[in-house]
Write a protein that holds these residues in place. Structure first.
Motif, PDB file in Angstrom:
ATOM      1  N   VAL A 297       5.459   1.410   5.487  1.00 52.35           N
ATOM      2  CA  VAL A 297       5.706   0.032   5.918  1.00 52.35           C
ATOM      3  C   VAL A 297       5.280  -0.906   4.793  1.00 52.35           C
ATOM      4  CG1 VAL A 297       5.186  -1.739   7.631  1.00 52.35           C
ATOM      5  CG2 VAL A 297       5.319   0.664   8.314  1.00 52.35           C
TER       6      VAL A 297
ATOM      7  N   GLU B 150      -3.665   2.477   3.415  1.00 57.63           N
ATOM      8  CA  GLU B 150      -3.065   1.471   2.527  1.00 57.63           C
ATOM      9  C   GLU B 150      -2.886   2.066   1.130  1.00 57.63           C
ATOM     10  OE1 GLU B 150      -2.427  -2.020   3.203  1.00 57.63           O
ATOM     11  OE2 GLU B 150      -2.627  -1.426   5.285  1.00 57.63           O
TER      12      GLU B 150
ATOM     13  N   ARG C 149       4.014  -4.137   3.171  1.00 52.83           N
ATOM     14  CA  ARG C 149       3.198  -5.254   3.629  1.00 52.83           C
ATOM     15  C   ARG C 149       3.370  -6.471   2.725  1.00 52.83           C
ATOM     16  NH1 ARG C 149       2.463  -4.208   8.718  1.00 52.83           N
ATOM     17  NH2 ARG C 149       1.536  -2.196   9.047  1.00 52.83           N
ATOM     18  N   ILE C 150       3.143  -6.297   1.420  1.00 57.58           N
ATOM     19  CA  ILE C 150       3.206  -7.419   0.478  1.00 57.58           C
ATOM     20  C   ILE C 150       3.890  -6.959  -0.806  1.00 57.58           C
ATOM     21  CG2 ILE C 150       1.876  -9.089  -0.869  1.00 57.58           C
ATOM     22  CD1 ILE C 150      -0.419  -8.670   1.125  1.00 57.58           C
TER      23      ILE C 150
ATOM     24  N   ARG D  98      13.868  -1.353   3.030  1.00 54.07           N
ATOM     25  CA  ARG D  98      12.662  -1.437   3.863  1.00 54.07           C
ATOM     26  C   ARG D  98      12.817  -0.599   5.133  1.00 54.07           C
ATOM     27  NH1 ARG D  98       9.102  -6.121   3.448  1.00 54.07           N
ATOM     28  NH2 ARG D  98       9.444  -7.107   1.440  1.00 54.07           N
TER      29      ARG D  98
ATOM     30  N   ARG E 299      10.606   2.568   6.195  1.00 52.22           N
ATOM     31  CA  ARG E 299       9.943   2.586   7.492  1.00 52.22           C
ATOM     32  C   ARG E 299      10.245   3.881   8.234  1.00 52.22           C
ATOM     33  NH1 ARG E 299      12.311  -1.475   9.813  1.00 52.22           N
ATOM     34  NH2 ARG E 299      11.388  -2.939   8.368  1.00 52.22           N
TER      35      ARG E 299
ATOM     36  N   LYS F 228       2.225  -3.503  -1.837  1.00 52.78           N
ATOM     37  CA  LYS F 228       1.186  -2.956  -0.957  1.00 52.78           C
ATOM     38  C   LYS F 228       1.867  -2.449   0.306  1.00 52.78           C
ATOM     39  CE  LYS F 228      -3.127  -4.173   1.337  1.00 52.78           C
ATOM     40  NZ  LYS F 228      -4.097  -5.260   1.576  1.00 52.78           N
ATOM     41  N   CYS F 229       1.584  -1.198   0.662  1.00 57.37           N
ATOM     42  CA  CYS F 229       2.230  -0.569   1.810  1.00 57.37           C
ATOM     43  C   CYS F 229       1.212   0.102   2.713  1.00 57.37           C
ATOM     44  CB  CYS F 229       3.209   0.505   1.341  1.00 57.37           C
ATOM     45  SG  CYS F 229       4.504  -0.092   0.286  1.00 57.37           S
ATOM     46  N   SER F 230       1.592   0.281   3.963  1.00 57.94           N
ATOM     47  CA  SER F 230       0.815   1.073   4.901  1.00 57.94           C
ATOM     48  C   SER F 230       1.541   2.399   5.080  1.00 57.94           C
ATOM     49  CB  SER F 230       0.710   0.379   6.253  1.00 57.94           C
ATOM     50  OG  SER F 230      -0.027  -0.797   6.140  1.00 57.94           O
TER      51      SER F 230
END
Length: 63
Positions: free
Chosen positions: A17, A35, A19-20, A8, A12, A28-30
């Motif tokens: 990033v 997204e 998220r879930i 992670r 980053r 799920k990432c940013s």
């Protein structure tokens, strides 16, 4: 498959990033583009530090 804390952190540093994490293996990432959904295995491959990354970190005095 669950991503480790190290993975992670490496993601980053690359602008992704987490998220879930879903039970079906999708994550799920940013990202700077917004997204996005990734497969956990794909993110694990992206998180791997390459030789060039290690050399650059050594040159900066990080490693």
């Amino acid at each position: 498959m669950s991503l480790s804390i190290k993975q992670r952190a490496q993601l980053r540093a690359k602008g992704i990033v987490v998220r879930i994490e879903y039970g079906n293996g999708s994550v799920k990432c940013s990202t700077p583009q917004g997204e996005r959904y990734f497969a956990a295995g794909d993110l694990a491959q992206i998180a791997k530090t390459g030789f060039f990354d290690k050399v650059m970190a050594w040159m900066r005095g990080v490693a």
